[in-house]
Write an enzyme that holds these catalytic residues in place. Structure first.
Site, PDB file in Angstrom:
ATOM      1  N   SER A   6       0.862  -1.188   0.000  1.00  0.00           N
ATOM      2  CA  SER A   6       0.000   0.000   0.000  1.00  0.00           C
ATOM      3  C   SER A   6       0.894   1.233   0.000  1.00  0.00           C
ATOM      4  O   SER A   6       2.023   1.182   0.521  1.00  0.00           O
ATOM      5  CB  SER A   6      -0.860   0.005   1.265  1.00  0.00           C
ATOM      6  OG  SER A   6      -1.447   1.281   1.452  1.00  0.00           O
TER       7      SER A   6
ATOM      8  N   TYR B 158      -1.226  -0.728  10.148  1.00  0.00           N
ATOM      9  CA  TYR B 158      -1.376  -1.053   8.727  1.00  0.00           C
ATOM     10  C   TYR B 158      -0.115  -0.673   7.943  1.00  0.00           C
ATOM     11  O   TYR B 158       0.401  -1.452   7.140  1.00  0.00           O
ATOM     12  CB  TYR B 158      -2.604  -0.302   8.190  1.00  0.00           C
ATOM     13  CG  TYR B 158      -2.975  -0.602   6.766  1.00  0.00           C
ATOM     14  CD1 TYR B 158      -3.657  -1.771   6.436  1.00  0.00           C
ATOM     15  CD2 TYR B 158      -2.671   0.288   5.739  1.00  0.00           C
ATOM     16  CE1 TYR B 158      -4.019  -2.040   5.120  1.00  0.00           C
ATOM     17  CE2 TYR B 158      -3.031   0.029   4.423  1.00  0.00           C
ATOM     18  CZ  TYR B 158      -3.708  -1.136   4.119  1.00  0.00           C
ATOM     19  OH  TYR B 158      -4.070  -1.395   2.820  1.00  0.00           O
TER      20      TYR B 158
ATOM     21  N   LYS C 254       2.350  -3.162   5.933  1.00  0.00           N
ATOM     22  CA  LYS C 254       2.554  -3.037   4.488  1.00  0.00           C
ATOM     23  C   LYS C 254       4.007  -2.709   4.150  1.00  0.00           C
ATOM     24  O   LYS C 254       4.494  -3.060   3.076  1.00  0.00           O
ATOM     25  CB  LYS C 254       1.605  -1.981   3.914  1.00  0.00           C
ATOM     26  CG  LYS C 254       0.119  -2.384   4.002  1.00  0.00           C
ATOM     27  CD  LYS C 254      -0.164  -3.657   3.222  1.00  0.00           C
ATOM     28  CE  LYS C 254      -1.642  -3.968   3.131  1.00  0.00           C
ATOM     29  NZ  LYS C 254      -1.915  -5.185   2.332  1.00  0.00           N
TER      30      LYS C 254
HETATM   31  P1  NAP Z   1     -11.693  -5.600   1.037  1.00  0.00           P
HETATM   32  O1  NAP Z   1     -12.650  -5.163  -0.004  1.00  0.00           O
HETATM   33  O2  NAP Z   1     -11.925  -5.246   2.459  1.00  0.00           O
HETATM   34  O3  NAP Z   1     -11.517  -7.192   0.902  1.00  0.00           O
HETATM   35  C1  NAP Z   1     -10.638  -7.871   1.774  1.00  0.00           C
HETATM   36  C2  NAP Z   1     -10.495  -9.298   1.332  1.00  0.00           C
HETATM   37  O4  NAP Z   1      -9.545  -9.937   2.194  1.00  0.00           O
HETATM   38  C3  NAP Z   1     -11.794 -10.097   1.449  1.00  0.00           C
HETATM   39  O5  NAP Z   1     -11.823 -11.052   0.407  1.00  0.00           O
HETATM   40  C4  NAP Z   1     -11.646 -10.791   2.798  1.00  0.00           C
HETATM   41  O6  NAP Z   1     -12.360 -12.022   2.890  1.00  0.00           O
HETATM   42  C5  NAP Z   1     -10.140 -11.097   2.763  1.00  0.00           C
HETATM   43  N1  NAP Z   1      -9.585 -11.366   4.064  1.00  0.00           N
HETATM   44  C6  NAP Z   1      -9.589 -10.565   5.158  1.00  0.00           C
HETATM   45  N2  NAP Z   1      -8.962 -11.199   6.179  1.00  0.00           N
HETATM   46  C7  NAP Z   1      -8.576 -12.413   5.708  1.00  0.00           C
HETATM   47  C8  NAP Z   1      -7.914 -13.524   6.285  1.00  0.00           C
HETATM   48  N3  NAP Z   1      -7.515 -13.522   7.565  1.00  0.00           N
HETATM   49  N4  NAP Z   1      -7.688 -14.614   5.513  1.00  0.00           N
HETATM   50  C9  NAP Z   1      -8.098 -14.652   4.215  1.00  0.00           C
HETATM   51  N5  NAP Z   1      -8.744 -13.627   3.626  1.00  0.00           N
HETATM   52  C10 NAP Z   1      -8.968 -12.522   4.369  1.00  0.00           C
HETATM   53  O7  NAP Z   1     -10.208  -5.065   0.725  1.00  0.00           O
HETATM   54  P2  NAP Z   1      -9.590  -4.429  -0.605  1.00  0.00           P
HETATM   55  O8  NAP Z   1      -9.769  -2.977  -0.545  1.00  0.00           O
HETATM   56  O9  NAP Z   1     -10.014  -5.194  -1.792  1.00  0.00           O
HETATM   57  O10 NAP Z   1      -8.040  -4.694  -0.322  1.00  0.00           O
HETATM   58  C11 NAP Z   1      -7.333  -5.787  -0.869  1.00  0.00           C
HETATM   59  C12 NAP Z   1      -5.853  -5.610  -0.549  1.00  0.00           C
HETATM   60  O11 NAP Z   1      -5.393  -4.386  -1.096  1.00  0.00           O
HETATM   61  C13 NAP Z   1      -5.551  -5.541   0.950  1.00  0.00           C
HETATM   62  O12 NAP Z   1      -4.321  -6.174   1.213  1.00  0.00           O
HETATM   63  C14 NAP Z   1      -5.445  -4.059   1.209  1.00  0.00           C
HETATM   64  O13 NAP Z   1      -4.662  -3.781   2.328  1.00  0.00           O
HETATM   65  C15 NAP Z   1      -4.796  -3.608  -0.078  1.00  0.00           C
HETATM   66  N6  NAP Z   1      -4.988  -2.196  -0.344  1.00  0.00           N
HETATM   67  C16 NAP Z   1      -6.243  -1.667  -0.531  1.00  0.00           C
HETATM   68  C17 NAP Z   1      -6.390  -0.316  -0.786  1.00  0.00           C
HETATM   69  C18 NAP Z   1      -7.730   0.335  -1.002  1.00  0.00           C
HETATM   70  O14 NAP Z   1      -7.769   1.559  -1.131  1.00  0.00           O
HETATM   71  N7  NAP Z   1      -8.818  -0.409  -1.065  1.00  0.00           N
HETATM   72  C19 NAP Z   1      -5.252   0.507  -0.834  1.00  0.00           C
HETATM   73  C20 NAP Z   1      -4.003  -0.054  -0.636  1.00  0.00           C
HETATM   74  C21 NAP Z   1      -3.883  -1.406  -0.408  1.00  0.00           C
HETATM   75  P3  NAP Z   1     -13.821 -12.102   3.637  1.00  0.00           P
HETATM   76  O15 NAP Z   1     -14.823 -11.702   2.599  1.00  0.00           O
HETATM   77  O16 NAP Z   1     -13.926 -13.511   4.069  1.00  0.00           O
HETATM   78  O17 NAP Z   1     -13.766 -11.129   4.785  1.00  0.00           O
END
Ligand code: NAP
Length: 252
Positions: free
Chosen positions: A147, A160, A164
């Site tokens: 991130s 976080y 990251k």
């Molecule tokens: P999200 O919509 O909240 O989805 C999170 C996903 O991770 C869901 O599929 C969830 O599964 C799964 N998950 C959570 N805890 C888990 C565990 N212990 N074991 C296995 N799966 C788990 O998040 P997102 O925004 O798509 O983010 C995806 C990645 O990108 C993350 O690593 C996040 O930190 C990174 N990221 C996101 C952003 C952003 O702006 N969105 C920015 C920078 C980085 P369940 O459905 O079972 O809960």
């Protein structure tokens, strides 16, 4: 074990929704067989439905496996399920992640641990679980979701950002360990991407974020998925140990 000579197989952790689901679609669109993953049985039914949708939309095979990546045994079971279903693992996208935001002064130790457990240790456990099959076949791709918060820091995200930033160190160390075995390891650092994770932000926070993004818009999961698909491709064979921001210029 089924056919281990067919099309490449990708495990995408945390692919029940958000960025992970978009990555799963992008890899399936390039002909890969997909192992979707969610955190627990609670989200398995919905993830299985996503697997069926991916299989029919892209004419490939897809399964869903519930596994908490923060648990080393469950991470190993996820890799074992992929091998059992498809006989090989070519790509691992360590995408599963959570936030527990709060100012450090008030942050409970359990909130620090929970975020590090999923975001950092989970990535290590899953990488460890796929290393043997990848090095044996002398090819593989590990893509870790970091991130911009891990690159530059962010107030309210000590846990976080630390997790990251840790993912970046993990990426570089693994890249050096595995390069001669045909396995590349890279990190993607998304900025603000519209998913459930950022849906919790207030309109004010979103507007403030948008002002700082050179492109003038929040990112979409597909913006990140396109890079993951490239890093997973044969064309990216000479790229390893890199951290690439997908943030519309937020970090400039
Ligand atoms: P999200 O919509 O909240 O989805 C999170 C996903 O991770 C869901 O599929 C969830 O599964 C799964 N998950 C959570 N805890 C888990 C565990 N212990 N074991 C296995 N799966 C788990 O998040 P997102 O925004 O798509 O983010 C995806 C990645 O990108 C993350 O690593 C996040 O930190 C990174 N990221 C996101 C952003 C952003 O702006 N969105 C920015 C920078 C980085 P369940 O459905 O079972 O809960």
């Amino acid at each position: 074990m089924t056919d281990n000579t067919g099309s490449p197989v990708a495990i995408v952790t945390g692919s029940s929704r958000g960025i992970g689901l978009a990555v799963a679609h992008a890899l399936a669109a390039r002909g890969m067989r997909i192992v979707l993953n969610c955190s627990s049985e609670r989200s398995l039914e919905g993830t299985q439905a996503q697997a069926r949708a991916i299989a029919s939309e892209h004419g490939t095979e897809a399964i869903a496996v519930a596994a908490n990546v923060a648990d080393a045994d469950e991470a190993a079971a996820l890799a074992a399920a992929a091998l059992d279903a498809f006989g090989r693992i070519d790509v691992l996208v360590n995408n599963a992640g959570i936030t527990r935001d709060g100012l450090a002064m008030r942050m409970a130790p359990e909130d620090f641990d929970a975020v590090v457990d999923v975001n950092l240790k989970g990535a290590f456990y899953c990488a460890k679980a796929v290393m043997r099959p990848m090095t044996k076949q002398r090819s593989g791709r590990i893509i870790n979701m970091s991130s911009v918060s891990g690159v530059y820091g962010n107030p309210g995200q000590a846990n976080y950002a630390a997790s990251k930033a840790g993912v970046i160190g993990l990426t570089k160390a693994l890249a050096k360990e595995l390069a001669r075995k045909g396995v590349t390891v890279n990190a993607i650092a998304p900025g603000f991407i519209e998913t459930d994770m950022t849906a919790a932000l207030s309109d004010d926070q979103k507007a403030h974020a948008q002002e700082r993004i050179a492109a003038g818009r929040l990112g979409q999961p597909e913006d990140v998925a396109a890079l993951a698909a490239f890093l997973a491709s044969d064309e990216a064979a000479y790229i390893t140990g890199q951290v690439i921001c997908v943030d519309g210029g937020l970090s400039l």
